[in-house]
Scaffold this active site. Structure first.
Site, mmCIF file in Angstrom:
data_model
loop_
_atom_site.group_PDB
_atom_site.id
_atom_site.type_symbol
_atom_site.label_atom_id
_atom_site.label_comp_id
_atom_site.label_asym_id
_atom_site.label_seq_id
_atom_site.Cartn_x
_atom_site.Cartn_y
_atom_site.Cartn_z
ATOM 1 N N LYS A 14 1.373 -1.561 0.154
ATOM 2 C CA LYS A 14 -0.554 0.306 0.182
ATOM 3 C C LYS A 14 0.833 2.015 -0.427
ATOM 4 O O LYS A 14 0.125 2.110 -0.848
ATOM 5 C CB LYS A 14 -0.952 0.031 0.985
ATOM 6 N N ARG A 89 -9.882 0.241 8.950
ATOM 7 C CA ARG A 89 -8.583 -0.894 9.367
ATOM 8 C C ARG A 89 -10.068 -2.191 10.211
ATOM 9 O O ARG A 89 -9.220 -3.627 10.213
ATOM 10 C CB ARG A 89 -7.997 -1.080 10.369
ATOM 11 N N ARG A 128 12.193 -4.522 4.859
ATOM 12 C CA ARG A 128 11.776 -3.461 4.648
ATOM 13 C C ARG A 128 12.701 -2.518 5.232
ATOM 14 O O ARG A 128 13.364 -2.816 6.070
ATOM 15 C CB ARG A 128 10.162 -3.284 4.797
ATOM 16 N N ARG A 161 11.845 -0.336 10.523
ATOM 17 C CA ARG A 161 10.024 -0.380 11.636
ATOM 18 C C ARG A 161 10.293 -1.236 12.684
ATOM 19 O O ARG A 161 10.687 -2.651 12.249
ATOM 20 C CB ARG A 161 9.199 -0.566 10.972
ATOM 21 N N ARG A 172 0.833 -9.156 13.804
ATOM 22 C CA ARG A 172 0.328 -8.601 12.980
ATOM 23 C C ARG A 172 -0.655 -9.116 12.369
ATOM 24 O O ARG A 172 -1.642 -9.064 12.011
ATOM 25 C CB ARG A 172 0.660 -7.580 12.679
HETATM 26 P P1 AP5 Z 1 5.086 -1.107 1.897
HETATM 27 O O1 AP5 Z 1 4.630 -0.550 0.411
HETATM 28 O O2 AP5 Z 1 5.887 -0.698 2.618
HETATM 29 O O3 AP5 Z 1 3.697 -2.090 2.194
HETATM 30 P P2 AP5 Z 1 2.722 -1.370 3.555
HETATM 31 O O4 AP5 Z 1 1.314 -2.502 1.980
HETATM 32 O O5 AP5 Z 1 2.547 -0.108 3.087
HETATM 33 O O6 AP5 Z 1 2.711 -2.998 4.390
HETATM 34 P P3 AP5 Z 1 2.646 -1.709 5.910
HETATM 35 O O7 AP5 Z 1 2.936 -2.465 6.752
HETATM 36 O O8 AP5 Z 1 2.993 -0.716 5.754
HETATM 37 O O9 AP5 Z 1 1.301 -2.231 6.336
HETATM 38 P P4 AP5 Z 1 0.464 -2.591 8.025
HETATM 39 O O10 AP5 Z 1 -0.808 -2.053 7.443
HETATM 40 O O11 AP5 Z 1 0.881 -3.049 8.318
HETATM 41 O O12 AP5 Z 1 0.859 -0.818 8.121
HETATM 42 P P5 AP5 Z 1 0.787 0.536 8.664
HETATM 43 O O13 AP5 Z 1 2.153 1.462 8.805
HETATM 44 O O14 AP5 Z 1 -0.506 0.848 8.014
HETATM 45 O O15 AP5 Z 1 5.111 -2.566 0.903
HETATM 46 C C1 AP5 Z 1 6.205 -3.614 1.801
HETATM 47 C C2 AP5 Z 1 7.855 -3.951 1.301
HETATM 48 O O16 AP5 Z 1 7.812 -4.783 0.061
HETATM 49 C C3 AP5 Z 1 8.167 -3.016 1.012
HETATM 50 O O17 AP5 Z 1 9.834 -3.177 1.446
HETATM 51 C C4 AP5 Z 1 8.505 -2.820 -0.071
HETATM 52 O O18 AP5 Z 1 9.598 -2.073 -0.964
HETATM 53 C C5 AP5 Z 1 8.110 -4.101 -1.163
HETATM 54 N N1 AP5 Z 1 7.312 -4.181 -1.533
HETATM 55 C C6 AP5 Z 1 6.066 -3.517 -2.280
HETATM 56 N N2 AP5 Z 1 5.258 -3.779 -3.746
HETATM 57 C C7 AP5 Z 1 6.430 -4.473 -3.698
HETATM 58 C C8 AP5 Z 1 5.830 -5.439 -5.585
HETATM 59 N N3 AP5 Z 1 5.338 -5.395 -5.931
HETATM 60 N N4 AP5 Z 1 7.282 -6.208 -5.657
HETATM 61 C C9 AP5 Z 1 8.222 -7.032 -4.324
HETATM 62 N N5 AP5 Z 1 8.155 -5.932 -3.549
HETATM 63 C C10 AP5 Z 1 7.561 -4.811 -3.144
HETATM 64 O O19 AP5 Z 1 0.416 0.800 10.180
HETATM 65 C C11 AP5 Z 1 0.781 -0.060 11.408
HETATM 66 C C12 AP5 Z 1 1.172 -0.137 12.183
HETATM 67 O O20 AP5 Z 1 -0.458 1.358 12.580
HETATM 68 C C13 AP5 Z 1 0.091 -0.567 12.667
HETATM 69 O O21 AP5 Z 1 -0.277 -1.885 13.590
HETATM 70 C C14 AP5 Z 1 -1.070 -0.128 13.971
HETATM 71 O O22 AP5 Z 1 -0.955 -1.043 15.487
HETATM 72 C C15 AP5 Z 1 -0.968 1.154 13.271
HETATM 73 N N6 AP5 Z 1 -2.312 1.708 12.655
HETATM 74 C C16 AP5 Z 1 -2.494 2.126 11.408
HETATM 75 N N7 AP5 Z 1 -3.514 2.228 10.767
HETATM 76 C C17 AP5 Z 1 -4.176 1.910 11.282
HETATM 77 C C18 AP5 Z 1 -6.420 1.905 11.480
HETATM 78 N N8 AP5 Z 1 -6.422 2.407 10.859
HETATM 79 N N9 AP5 Z 1 -6.603 1.384 12.881
HETATM 80 C C19 AP5 Z 1 -5.967 0.774 13.587
HETATM 81 N N10 AP5 Z 1 -4.630 1.261 13.579
HETATM 82 C C20 AP5 Z 1 -4.295 1.411 13.148
HETATM 83 MG MG MG Z 2 2.569 0.823 4.567
#
Ligand code: AP5
Ligand code: MG
Length: 226
Positions: A14, A89, A128, A161, A172
């Site tokens: 994402k 989420r 990552r 991270r 997670r």
């Molecule tokens: P990346 O693009 O970073 O993936 P992502 O989907 O953004 O993954 P996240 O881990 O950021 O998602 P998340 O939902 O757990 O974390 P968030 O920060 O939202 O890609 C991942 C890796 O793959 C990278 O290394 C990239 O280079 C590689 N890659 C990407 N595309 C690729 C491809 N096509 N081919 C190969 N490699 C590829 O949330 C963090 C925390 O915040 C949560 O755990 C929770 O505690 C809290 N939080 C955030 N939002 C909420 C909410 N709405 N409600 C409650 N808690 C929340």
């Molecule tokens: Mg992300």
């Protein structure tokens, strides 16, 4: 107003796709994970509260998250539209977003699910690195920066991270995938769900997202409109 929701499991891509899509559509990205990480970095009360959940791989409670998101989407830069990365989420968050948009006679234009198998998610998060400046993500093998340890886009330092440790990645997955299924169902019922295969090169996933959005009637914002 275009309201595009990017859905996907942790590590699905994402955060990789959101800024690329923002540049194509001409609207900003709002990522709740980035907002929480900024609050943690700044040591605010919100950050201290959110950190307890994030470090344990749990979702931050809906009450806190919804308030943060609704405040952010009410700012002027979100007037022409937004790309939401990581929100909603839970079913409660999805309903709160619908209600807030309905108050402005708006609705979610499309919810695009970036679909990636679990084994690949673990590989992606383990390798990552993200930048301190704006959270741009890189990967050791599949998407390395041009210069090791430095963001291609804003020159800031790259770091790993805390929640990308193996035990937190597992937590997670265990704690968040069930809620994601409910959000997917919410948008399926609303008939705005589109699914793209996230197990392809980053540029091919971007093309698939464009095709899915065109199918849902989402087109780029022309300057001056909105
Ligand atoms: P990346 O693009 O970073 O993936 P992502 O989907 O953004 O993954 P996240 O881990 O950021 O998602 P998340 O939902 O757990 O974390 P968030 O920060 O939202 O890609 C991942 C890796 O793959 C990278 O290394 C990239 O280079 C590689 N890659 C990407 N595309 C690729 C491809 N096509 N081919 C190969 N490699 C590829 O949330 C963090 C925390 O915040 C949560 O755990 C929770 O505690 C809290 N939080 C955030 N939002 C909420 C909410 N709405 N409600 C409650 N808690 C929340
Ligand atoms: Mg992300």
């Amino acid at each position: 107003m275009n309201v595009v929701v990017l859905l996907g499991a942790p590590g699905a891509g994402k955060g990789t796709q959101a800024p690329l899509l923002a540049a194509r559509l001409g609207i900003p990205v709002i990522a709740t994970g980035d907002l929480f990480r900024a609050a943690v970095r700044d040591g605010t009360p919100l950050g201290m509260e959110a950190r307890r959940y994030m470090d344990a791989g749990q979702l931050v409670p809906d009450e806190i998250t919804v308030k943060l998101l609704l405040e952010r989407i009410s700012r002027p830069d979100a007037k022409a539209g937004v790309i939401l990365d990581g929100f909603p989420r839970t079913a409660v968050q999805a309903a709160a977003l619908d209600e807030a948009l309905a108050g402005r006679r708006e609705q979610v234009s499309a919810a695009v699910l970036v679909d990636v198998p679990t084994e690949e998610l673990v590989r992606r998060m383990s390798g990552r690195w993200i930048c301190r400046g704006a959270g741009h993500p890189y990967h050791e093998t599949s998407s390395p920066p041009r210069l090791e340890g430095v963001c291609d886009l804003d020159g800031s330092e790259l770091y790993q991270r805390v929640d990308d440790r193996p035990e937190t990645i597992r937590a997670r997955m265990d704690q968040q995938l069930g809620a994601l299924e409910q959000v997917i169902e919410h948008y399926r019922v609303a008939r705005v769900l589109r699914t793209v295969n996230g197990l392809q090169d980053i540029t091919i996933v971007a093309d698939a997202i464009d095709a899915a959005l065109a199918d849902a009637g989402v087109t780029p914002v022309v300057a001056g409109q909105g």
